[in-house]
Design a protein around this motif. Sequence first.
Motif, PDB file in Angstrom:
ATOM      1  N   TYR A   1       0.797  -1.222   0.000  1.00 43.04           N
ATOM      2  CA  TYR A   1       0.000   0.000   0.000  1.00 43.04           C
ATOM      3  C   TYR A   1       0.838   1.285   0.000  1.00 43.04           C
ATOM      4  O   TYR A   1       0.597   2.184  -0.795  1.00 43.04           O
ATOM      5  CB  TYR A   1      -0.947   0.006   1.214  1.00 43.04           C
ATOM      6  CG  TYR A   1      -1.878  -1.175   1.228  1.00 43.04           C
ATOM      7  CD1 TYR A   1      -2.735  -1.425   0.154  1.00 43.04           C
ATOM      8  CD2 TYR A   1      -1.907  -2.063   2.301  1.00 43.04           C
ATOM      9  CE1 TYR A   1      -3.587  -2.516   0.164  1.00 43.04           C
ATOM     10  CE2 TYR A   1      -2.765  -3.152   2.312  1.00 43.04           C
ATOM     11  CZ  TYR A   1      -3.601  -3.378   1.243  1.00 43.04           C
ATOM     12  OH  TYR A   1      -4.432  -4.452   1.230  1.00 43.04           O
ATOM     13  N   PHE A   2       1.807   1.362   0.901  1.00 44.48           N
ATOM     14  CA  PHE A   2       2.540   2.618   1.035  1.00 44.48           C
ATOM     15  C   PHE A   2       3.396   2.926  -0.193  1.00 44.48           C
ATOM     16  O   PHE A   2       3.419   4.072  -0.657  1.00 44.48           O
ATOM     17  CB  PHE A   2       3.421   2.608   2.290  1.00 44.48           C
ATOM     18  CG  PHE A   2       4.226   3.862   2.446  1.00 44.48           C
ATOM     19  CD1 PHE A   2       3.616   5.055   2.818  1.00 44.48           C
ATOM     20  CD2 PHE A   2       5.592   3.871   2.197  1.00 44.48           C
ATOM     21  CE1 PHE A   2       4.353   6.224   2.947  1.00 44.48           C
ATOM     22  CE2 PHE A   2       6.338   5.031   2.321  1.00 44.48           C
ATOM     23  CZ  PHE A   2       5.711   6.207   2.697  1.00 44.48           C
ATOM     24  N   VAL A   3       4.112   1.955  -0.721  1.00 48.09           N
ATOM     25  CA  VAL A   3       5.000   2.214  -1.860  1.00 48.09           C
ATOM     26  C   VAL A   3       4.217   2.694  -3.089  1.00 48.09           C
ATOM     27  O   VAL A   3       4.548   3.740  -3.661  1.00 48.09           O
ATOM     28  CB  VAL A   3       5.853   0.969  -2.191  1.00 48.09           C
ATOM     29  CG1 VAL A   3       6.621   1.180  -3.489  1.00 48.09           C
ATOM     30  CG2 VAL A   3       6.832   0.688  -1.053  1.00 48.09           C
ATOM     31  N   PRO A   4       3.166   1.985  -3.540  1.00 47.01           N
ATOM     32  CA  PRO A   4       2.402   2.503  -4.686  1.00 47.01           C
ATOM     33  C   PRO A   4       1.746   3.849  -4.386  1.00 47.01           C
ATOM     34  O   PRO A   4       1.715   4.744  -5.248  1.00 47.01           O
ATOM     35  CB  PRO A   4       1.344   1.421  -4.930  1.00 47.01           C
ATOM     36  CG  PRO A   4       1.924   0.184  -4.343  1.00 47.01           C
ATOM     37  CD  PRO A   4       2.678   0.649  -3.141  1.00 47.01           C
ATOM     38  N   GLY A   5       1.212   3.990  -3.164  1.00 44.62           N
ATOM     39  CA  GLY A   5       0.574   5.254  -2.805  1.00 44.62           C
ATOM     40  C   GLY A   5       1.547   6.408  -2.784  1.00 44.62           C
ATOM     41  O   GLY A   5       1.230   7.516  -3.228  1.00 44.62           O
ATOM     42  N   SER A   6       2.757   6.163  -2.274  1.00 40.27           N
ATOM     43  CA  SER A   6       3.754   7.228  -2.207  1.00 40.27           C
ATOM     44  C   SER A   6       4.236   7.625  -3.601  1.00 40.27           C
ATOM     45  O   SER A   6       4.606   8.776  -3.831  1.00 40.27           O
ATOM     46  CB  SER A   6       4.949   6.789  -1.353  1.00 40.27           C
ATOM     47  OG  SER A   6       5.626   5.692  -1.944  1.00 40.27           O
ATOM     48  N   LEU A   7       4.215   6.682  -4.548  1.00 44.32           N
ATOM     49  CA  LEU A   7       4.598   7.004  -5.924  1.00 44.32           C
ATOM     50  C   LEU A   7       3.657   8.052  -6.509  1.00 44.32           C
ATOM     51  O   LEU A   7       4.089   9.027  -7.127  1.00 44.32           O
ATOM     52  CB  LEU A   7       4.566   5.729  -6.777  1.00 44.32           C
ATOM     53  CG  LEU A   7       4.936   5.891  -8.258  1.00 44.32           C
ATOM     54  CD1 LEU A   7       6.386   6.327  -8.404  1.00 44.32           C
ATOM     55  CD2 LEU A   7       4.693   4.580  -9.006  1.00 44.32           C
TER      56      LEU A   7
ATOM     57  N   PHE B   1       2.016  13.192   4.509  1.00 44.26           N
ATOM     58  CA  PHE B   1       2.402  12.458   3.299  1.00 44.26           C
ATOM     59  C   PHE B   1       2.345  10.951   3.546  1.00 44.26           C
ATOM     60  O   PHE B   1       1.843  10.194   2.711  1.00 44.26           O
ATOM     61  CB  PHE B   1       3.815  12.871   2.876  1.00 44.26           C
ATOM     62  CG  PHE B   1       4.341  12.115   1.687  1.00 44.26           C
ATOM     63  CD1 PHE B   1       4.054  12.547   0.400  1.00 44.26           C
ATOM     64  CD2 PHE B   1       5.122  10.979   1.857  1.00 44.26           C
ATOM     65  CE1 PHE B   1       4.535  11.850  -0.693  1.00 44.26           C
ATOM     66  CE2 PHE B   1       5.600  10.280   0.763  1.00 44.26           C
ATOM     67  CZ  PHE B   1       5.300  10.709  -0.518  1.00 44.26           C
ATOM     68  N   ILE B   2       2.853  10.522   4.694  1.00 40.61           N
ATOM     69  CA  ILE B   2       2.862   9.095   5.026  1.00 40.61           C
ATOM     70  C   ILE B   2       1.443   8.554   5.141  1.00 40.61           C
ATOM     71  O   ILE B   2       1.104   7.510   4.576  1.00 40.61           O
ATOM     72  CB  ILE B   2       3.644   8.856   6.334  1.00 40.61           C
ATOM     73  CG1 ILE B   2       5.120   9.199   6.131  1.00 40.61           C
ATOM     74  CG2 ILE B   2       3.495   7.404   6.801  1.00 40.61           C
ATOM     75  CD1 ILE B   2       5.934   9.178   7.410  1.00 40.61           C
ATOM     76  N   VAL B   3       0.601   9.283   5.860  1.00 38.81           N
ATOM     77  CA  VAL B   3      -0.782   8.839   6.073  1.00 38.81           C
ATOM     78  C   VAL B   3      -1.562   8.814   4.758  1.00 38.81           C
ATOM     79  O   VAL B   3      -2.227   7.818   4.429  1.00 38.81           O
ATOM     80  CB  VAL B   3      -1.488   9.741   7.103  1.00 38.81           C
ATOM     81  CG1 VAL B   3      -2.971   9.387   7.202  1.00 38.81           C
ATOM     82  CG2 VAL B   3      -0.821   9.627   8.460  1.00 38.81           C
ATOM     83  N   VAL B   4      -1.466   9.903   4.009  1.00 37.00           N
ATOM     84  CA  VAL B   4      -2.220   9.997   2.754  1.00 37.00           C
ATOM     85  C   VAL B   4      -1.701   8.987   1.730  1.00 37.00           C
ATOM     86  O   VAL B   4      -2.484   8.427   0.957  1.00 37.00           O
ATOM     87  CB  VAL B   4      -2.152  11.434   2.184  1.00 37.00           C
ATOM     88  CG1 VAL B   4      -2.843  11.505   0.829  1.00 37.00           C
ATOM     89  CG2 VAL B   4      -2.814  12.409   3.149  1.00 37.00           C
ATOM     90  N   SER B   5      -0.391   8.734   1.723  1.00 37.49           N
ATOM     91  CA  SER B   5       0.175   7.738   0.807  1.00 37.49           C
ATOM     92  C   SER B   5      -0.400   6.358   1.097  1.00 37.49           C
ATOM     93  O   SER B   5      -0.725   5.602   0.175  1.00 37.49           O
ATOM     94  CB  SER B   5       1.699   7.693   0.929  1.00 37.49           C
ATOM     95  OG  SER B   5       2.282   8.880   0.446  1.00 37.49           O
TER      96      SER B   5
END
Length: 206
Positions: A16-22, A53-57
Motif C-alpha cells: 500500500y505505502f509504496v504505490p501510494g507514495s509514488l 504524506f505518510i498517512v495519505v500515501s
Amino acid sequence: MDSILEKITLYDVLGYFVPGSLVMLSVSGLILSSVEGAQALYTAYQSLFVYGFIVVSYICGILLSEIGRKITNHVKSDWQFPLAEDKIIQALSKAGVIDVQEERSGGVNVSEYMKQMYNDIQSDSEYKRLHNYASAEVLYKNLVTAIPVSAAVLCLYFPQCLLGKGVVLGLGLFAMWIAWSRSRRFYEKKQAYTVCCYVEKYLRVR
C-alpha cells in the motif's frame, strides 16, 4: 506477536505505502512547483507535511488496491495446479475441509478451496515464504494502477511539450507492463506454493 506485526508491516509497506507514495510524490512535486507559496508553506510546516504524506500515501495505496482489484477480477488466469487434483482432494479431506463422501464422489472443485488452503498455510509459521510471495504480488498489482496515475500527473509538468508527454507515457506503459508481468509471476508462485505446502502439510509428501 512480533512475527504477526512483522508480517503486517511488510504487507502494508510493500502493498500500500509504496504505490501510494509514488502517486503522492508526483502530485506533491507538481503542487510545489506550480502553486504559488506552496514551497514556503511546506518549509514552515515540514514535519506536519511529512506525517501527512505518510498517512495519505497509505490511504492512496488502499484506494489504488481497490481499483486494481476491480480491474483484475475480470482478468482470467490460465494458472494450472502443480499437483494432481486427487492429491489435493486427499489433503482437503485429511484436513477436514471436505468429508469422505465428497472425496469419493469425485465432484470436488479444487479451485473453490484455494482461499481456505491459502489461509491455512499463511497462518503456519513453517511456511513463511508464502507471505513474501503474497506481499510482492500485492505490490506489483497495485503498481499497475499507481504507475499510469503517476504518469498522467507527470504529463502536467509538460503542458506545452508533446515530446515530454510522449516520453512519460511511453515509459509509464513500459513500467506498467513490467509491474503486471511481475504481479502475475508472484501470483503463480503464491498459488503453487500454497497448494504444494498444503498437500505436504496434510499428506506429508514432497
